[in-house]
Design a protein around this motif. Structure first.
Motif, PDB file in Angstrom:
ATOM      1  N   THR A  16       0.839  -1.203   0.000  1.00  0.00           N
ATOM      2  CA  THR A  16       0.000   0.000   0.000  1.00  0.00           C
ATOM      3  C   THR A  16       0.867   1.243   0.000  1.00  0.00           C
ATOM      4  O   THR A  16       1.742   1.401   0.858  1.00  0.00           O
ATOM      5  CB  THR A  16      -0.928   0.009   1.229  1.00  0.00           C
ATOM      6  N   LYS A  17       0.603   2.112  -0.931  1.00  0.00           N
ATOM      7  CA  LYS A  17       1.399   3.341  -1.047  1.00  0.00           C
ATOM      8  C   LYS A  17       0.938   4.359  -0.003  1.00  0.00           C
ATOM      9  O   LYS A  17      -0.123   4.242   0.598  1.00  0.00           O
ATOM     10  CB  LYS A  17       1.279   3.920  -2.455  1.00  0.00           C
ATOM     11  N   GLN A  69       0.122   8.684  -3.381  1.00  0.00           N
ATOM     12  CA  GLN A  69      -1.127   8.574  -4.139  1.00  0.00           C
ATOM     13  C   GLN A  69      -1.823   9.913  -4.333  1.00  0.00           C
ATOM     14  O   GLN A  69      -2.897   9.960  -4.933  1.00  0.00           O
ATOM     15  CB  GLN A  69      -2.080   7.604  -3.433  1.00  0.00           C
ATOM     16  N   ILE A 116      -6.019   6.081  -1.355  1.00  0.00           N
ATOM     17  CA  ILE A 116      -4.886   5.175  -1.209  1.00  0.00           C
ATOM     18  C   ILE A 116      -5.007   3.986  -2.177  1.00  0.00           C
ATOM     19  O   ILE A 116      -4.040   3.594  -2.819  1.00  0.00           O
ATOM     20  CB  ILE A 116      -4.786   4.648   0.235  1.00  0.00           C
ATOM     21  N   THR A 117      -6.223   3.433  -2.276  1.00  0.00           N
ATOM     22  CA  THR A 117      -6.414   2.200  -3.044  1.00  0.00           C
ATOM     23  C   THR A 117      -7.137   2.395  -4.369  1.00  0.00           C
ATOM     24  O   THR A 117      -7.197   1.454  -5.159  1.00  0.00           O
ATOM     25  CB  THR A 117      -7.207   1.184  -2.204  1.00  0.00           C
TER      26      THR A 117
END
Length: 444
Positions: A267-268, A273, A314-315
């Motif tokens: 996860t960044k 992001q 984020i995703t």
């Protein structure tokens, strides 16, 4: 002689004290509100209503509504990052207080809440409001089905006092790069009134990746085109952007409370992001008030809004385009005798919101492959009736009822195309004939 002088001084002191007491006595003006259809004094309100007047707004920070709204008991407003509001009235949010739910918001005669229940309160600038009335608890009688309450926002320019033109410029600075500028232009010529509000706000934020900026323009016009009728037009445009730093674990917070959400595994981070909100809203409304005769009045309002919303997260990377069109109208009948004042209102409100949802992969702040694409239509309709009986200006009884009809239909385009689903209808009848009967006795 000494006795005479002592008595004289004592008498003079009593007279001066009496004058001081008389000079310190001042009769306060009654606070007036307009929670339903007409203006009334706050002390004679049959509901629990909190008032944030122009004086309170002027004393609090002009950067957000948070500090002003929190002066009202039972109201909790938060700003998780600059520009992102959370609002709860009497605990209307039973879990995490995220966003604005179960609360209806009106800007003058026009609903700001769309047919799906979404309210872009953060699109508004504080400079564009002159008063907030917060109706606590369910008010589904004349404002549709809501369990949290109602917020009535009176825009700047609702009351332009005299003929002529005035211009005011206000500049505010704050810590963490905070800056707020607003320009107010008011003009009245005969039967025509104009108010223009322009504002710009920016902030770097306390945490990393929590900056915001908003450009805002609002215009309110009113024209008394006949002795018994007037028309009012309201329009505003808001261009809002704020970054969302994300949540931290307890260990991360203790390490540095100013951190934004870091990367974890695959996860960044929030910065990688470019997590944030980009929201552009254009809103317009037109209202006509017609006094048919001494007993009958008709009000009709039409309104529309368009929002271009983007949320790199984020995703994923979400894009929404929302269009709302609606109408609100009511008829009012009044009758007064030497003993009793009667007032009866009958009306309806109807609106439709169409939304295009598109979700993509978020590749460092850029859209990637499509994750999902859907179209949603929400319909909100309700009819209401309201009766007010005022006996000898001593006893005030109010009764109200509403019938609500909500419907939703959607179709999926990606990843798998699904034809439009049938509308799911939800009907509710809210008589409110028991707990909306309030008695208030006033004494001279």
């Amino acid at each position: 002689m000494k006795t005479l002088l002592a008595g004289l001084f004592a008498f003079t002191g009593v007279v001066n004290f009496a004058h001081a007491q008389q000079d310190s006595t001042r009769r306060l003006n009654e606070v007036t509100i307009r929670p339903y259809f007409t203006t009334q004094t706050l002390i004679r309100s049959t509901g629990t209503i909190g008032l944030v007047d122009s004086a309170t707004l002027a004393k609090q920070s002009g950067n957000s509504f948070v500090s002003s709204a929190n002066t009202i008991p039972g109201v909790r407003m938060e700003e998780r990052s600059p520009g992102s509001y959370r609002l709860s009235i009497r605990g209307s949010l039973l879990r995490s207080p995220f966003g604005i739910r179960n609360i209806k918001i009106y800007l003058d005669d026009f609903p700001l809440t769309d047919a799906g229940g979404n309210s872009y309160l953060n699109a508004l600038d504080v400079a564009g409001a002159s008063q907030l009335q917060i109706l606590k608890g369910p008010q589904s009688s004349i404002y549709g089905a809501n369990s949290g309450g109602v917020v009535l926002i009176q825009p700047q320019g609702s009351n332009v006092p005299t003929d002529g033109t005035s211009v005011a410029l206000k500049l505010e600075g704050a810590s963490f790069g905070g800056f707020h500028q607003n320009l107010l232009l008011q003009h009245q010529s005969g039967k025509y009134k104009l108010n223009i509000t322009q504002a710009y706000q920016q902030s770097d934020g306390y945490r990393d990746h929590s900056s915001m900026n908003r450009k805002y323009f609002q215009a309110l016009q009113k024209w008394d085109y006949a002795k018994n009728a007037n028309i009012k037009a309201l329009i505003f445009y808001s261009d809002l952007h704020y970054n969302t730093p994300g949540g931290l674990t307890a260990a991360q917070y203790l390490q540095n409370p100013k951190l934004s959400r870091p990367a974890a595994g695959q996860t960044k981070s929030a910065i990688d992001q470019n997590a944030g909100i980009y929201s552009k809203t254009l809103y317009g409304g037109l209202s006509n008030n017609w006094i048919i005769n001494g007993n009958l009045k008709h009000v009709i309002s039409i309104f529309s809004s368009y929002t271009d919303f983007k949320n790199p997260f984020i995703t994923n990377y979400e894009k929404r385009k929302e269009f709302t069109l609606g109408l609100r109208s009511y008829l009012e009948y009044t009758r007064s005798t030497s003993d009793v004042d009667w007032k009866f209102n009958l009306g309806l409100e109807s609106m439709k919101t169409g939304t295009d949802f598109d979700n993509y992969d978020n590749n460092y702040g850029k859209t990637g492959a499509v994750q999902a694409s859907d179209k949603l239509n929400a319909n909100s309709n309700f009819a209401f009736a309201h009766l007010s009986i005022d006996v000898f200006q001593k006893l005030l009884v109010e009764l109200s009822a509403s019938a609500n009809l909500y419907g939703y239909n959607y179709k999926s385009i990606a990843p798998v195309a699904i034809p439009k689903k049938l509308t799911n209808l939800m009907f509710s009848l809210c008589p409110e004939l028991l707990y909306l009967i309030y008695l208030m006795i006033s004494y001279p």
